[in-house]
Enzyme design. Structure first.
Site, PDB file in Angstrom:
ATOM      1  N   ASP A  10       0.812  -1.384  -0.206  1.00  0.00           N
ATOM      2  CA  ASP A  10       0.121  -0.236  -0.259  1.00  0.00           C
ATOM      3  C   ASP A  10       0.951   1.927  -0.004  1.00  0.00           C
ATOM      4  OD1 ASP A  10       1.008  -0.358   2.844  1.00  0.00           O
ATOM      5  OD2 ASP A  10      -1.087  -0.145   3.618  1.00  0.00           O
ATOM      6  N   ASP A  15       7.271   1.179   2.604  1.00  0.00           N
ATOM      7  CA  ASP A  15       6.942   0.335   1.235  1.00  0.00           C
ATOM      8  C   ASP A  15       8.127   0.370   0.225  1.00  0.00           C
ATOM      9  OD1 ASP A  15       3.358  -1.376   1.468  1.00  0.00           O
ATOM     10  OD2 ASP A  15       4.208   1.205   2.132  1.00  0.00           O
ATOM     11  N   ASP A 250       8.156  -1.871   6.949  1.00  0.00           N
ATOM     12  CA  ASP A 250       8.042  -3.178   6.424  1.00  0.00           C
ATOM     13  C   ASP A 250       9.119  -3.693   5.868  1.00  0.00           C
ATOM     14  OD1 ASP A 250       5.466  -2.205   6.115  1.00  0.00           O
ATOM     15  OD2 ASP A 250       5.310  -1.229   4.460  1.00  0.00           O
TER      16      ASP A 250
END
Length: 318
Positions: A10, A15, A250
């Site tokens: 996302d 990310d 992440d």
């Protein structure tokens, strides 16, 4: 051996950091990136993913449009943390457009790629688990074809970062997290919120990381500026993180998928997700007493080799 990955994102700032870690790894082949709602809108997540790939000169990697919202829960985003556009509100007028996305949608692409490479694909899930939950409903045989599932999400000590007891990815789509944790029987590795906090790095390392004289480092410095200011506020450090450290959530799950030796301490335990509690909806539940009678156990990450992790982060911006 080359590690074949499908990445579900996302794409917000963390990310982007994780994707760049994977792109820099010499032993990784990314067969596709599926995009989801979460840190920002689906449209922004798609644009941001393409933007990262362009910066790294890897527009050959296919990107697929996924779910725009959770299965049942109300939509939520993290604009205050990642910026309204998900990448720190640092626009790029030359960013790739959505016409660069594949026509095939994310769930179908995930099922197809895994089916074409049975037992070879590791899925790295860094977004709300909507895509994976939908995929297993479409194809119940999917988990049996996956080599490993690496999840950034959930929590182990009811320590929340979004609600009192909930971590963002699981709280954003609790039903999806419940479905995935209760139907995926493949080897499952979870990087929960408390784990990333305990394995965070000093801001002095972040300065060194961003000080590399490369276009990638300048890109990361621009998109990370908003989030860094947010993290370093006294209120955030005191109430959420607990100390002044650099925590790229992440990237831990991604690094673990890339290097089997990165995680130095873990435990195997059955897990599920609370769906009904007033304060605990979306909280990951660890069944240490084995009352759930689940055969499948997830590997919960506890500690990593921080020196290896630093090297992977440094390489990502070279």
């Amino acid at each position: 051996m080359m590690k074949k990955l499908v990445i579900d994102v996302d794409t917000g700032v963390d990310d982007a950091q994780a994707i760049m870690v994977a792109l820099a790894a010499p032993n990784v082949e990314i067969l596709g990136i599926t995009c989801s709602h979460g840190n920002t809108t689906l449209e922004n997540a798609c644009k941001n993913t393409l933007r990262v790939l362009k910066m790294c000169e890897r527009m050959d990697i296919p990107v697929y449009r996924g779910s725009s919202g959770p299965l049942l829960a109300r939509k939520r985003h993290a604009a205050d943390f990642h910026g309204k556009d998900g990448l720190g509100d640092a626009p790029d007028p030359d960013a790739p457009g959505l016409e660069c996305l594949q026509e095939e949608e994310a769930v179908k692409a995930l099922i197809r790629i895994v089916s074409e490479n049975p037992g070879e694909i590791s899925v790295v899930a860094m977004a709300p688990l909507t895509t994976l939950a939908t995929a297993v409903k479409v194809d119940p045989s999917l988990p049996g074809k996956i080599k490993g599932l690496y999840i950034m999400g959930g929590n182990t000590e009811s320590r929340g970062n979004t609600t009192v007891c909930g971590e963002f990815n699981f709280v954003t789509d609790p039903e999806a997290a419940y479905i995935v944790l209760n139907t995926f029987s493949c080897p499952t590795f979870i990087a929960p919120w408390e784990f990333s906090c305990r394995n965070s790095l000093p801001w002095s390392f972040c300065d060194t990381w961003l000080d590399q004289k490369t276009a990638k480092a300048r890109f990361m410095e621009r998109i990370f500026s908003h989030t860094r200011k947010m993290i370093q506020t006294v209120r955030y450090q005191k109430e959420v993180v607990g100390e002044a450290t650099f925590n790229t959530c992440d990237a831990y799950a991604m690094a673990a998928a890339i290097d089997d030796t990165l995680v130095t301490e873990s435990e195997k335990v059955a897990v599920t997700v609370e769906l009904e509690g007033t304060y605990t909806r979306g909280m990951m539940v660890l069944d240490h007493m084995e009352l759930l009678k689940k055969e499948h156990k997830a590997t919960i990450m506890k500690k990593v080799d921080l020196e290896k992790f630093k090297k992977m982060l440094m390489a990502s911006l070279k």
